[in-house]
Design an enzyme around this catalytic site. Sequence first.
Site, short mmCIF file in Angstrom:
data_model
loop_
_atom_site.label_atom_id
_atom_site.label_comp_id
_atom_site.label_asym_id
_atom_site.label_seq_id
_atom_site.Cartn_x
_atom_site.Cartn_y
_atom_site.Cartn_z
N ASP A 1 -2.14 -2.05 2.02
CA ASP A 1 -0.78 -0.80 2.89
C ASP A 1 -1.63 0.72 2.30
OD1 ASP A 1 0.10 -1.67 4.94
OD2 ASP A 1 1.24 0.19 4.16
N GLN A 2 -0.74 1.28 2.70
CA GLN A 2 -0.90 2.73 2.49
C GLN A 2 0.37 3.65 3.45
OE1 GLN A 2 -5.14 5.00 3.13
NE2 GLN A 2 -4.45 5.53 0.73
#
Length: 192
Positions: A69-70
């Site tokens: 995830d970013q």
Amino acid sequence: MPSLLLASSSSYRRELLARLRLPFTCRSPDIDESRRPDEAAFDLVQRLAREKAEALTAEHHHHLIIGSDQVAVLDEQVLGKPHSFERALEQLTAASGKSVTFLTGLALFNSSTGECQVDCVPFTVHMRELDRASIERYLHAEQPYDCAGSFKAEGLGVSLFRSTEGSDATSLIGLPLIRLVDMLIKEGVSVP
């Protein structure tokens, strides 16, 4: 070797993982990606990476499941995916001449043992001074509305950068391969 599963529907992450030349499959996890009250961005991306990987364990025994995830952080504010021209224009205008740090959470979950390796890999982009016309030309050309920070580093978005700083450029695109290889080796996977 356990089968490798990428817990993502992202074409960018799929393309990155393919660089390792390991056989893998993809499956999109169904999780709530909402940020918790007062949750730090660093903690958010690690939690979501882990939850994405763990969400697929019930149907995928004897797998190494990769979650990622970013988020982009500007002036201590989390920038999400803009989803529209107007929001992307706002984000890039705010980022002009400043530094945006991308935090990419990475998890490798072994569904056989229940062990999970989790990390966060930062990467900073120092943006050029951007005028409105430049931003609008870029947005019309690339339409990066599904990208945190409103640009695609693997495409024309690189023209918006003054410089970059970090240990793994692939983390900017959403899957830190250098750190992932470390995790895979720890699980006994031969890379290359």
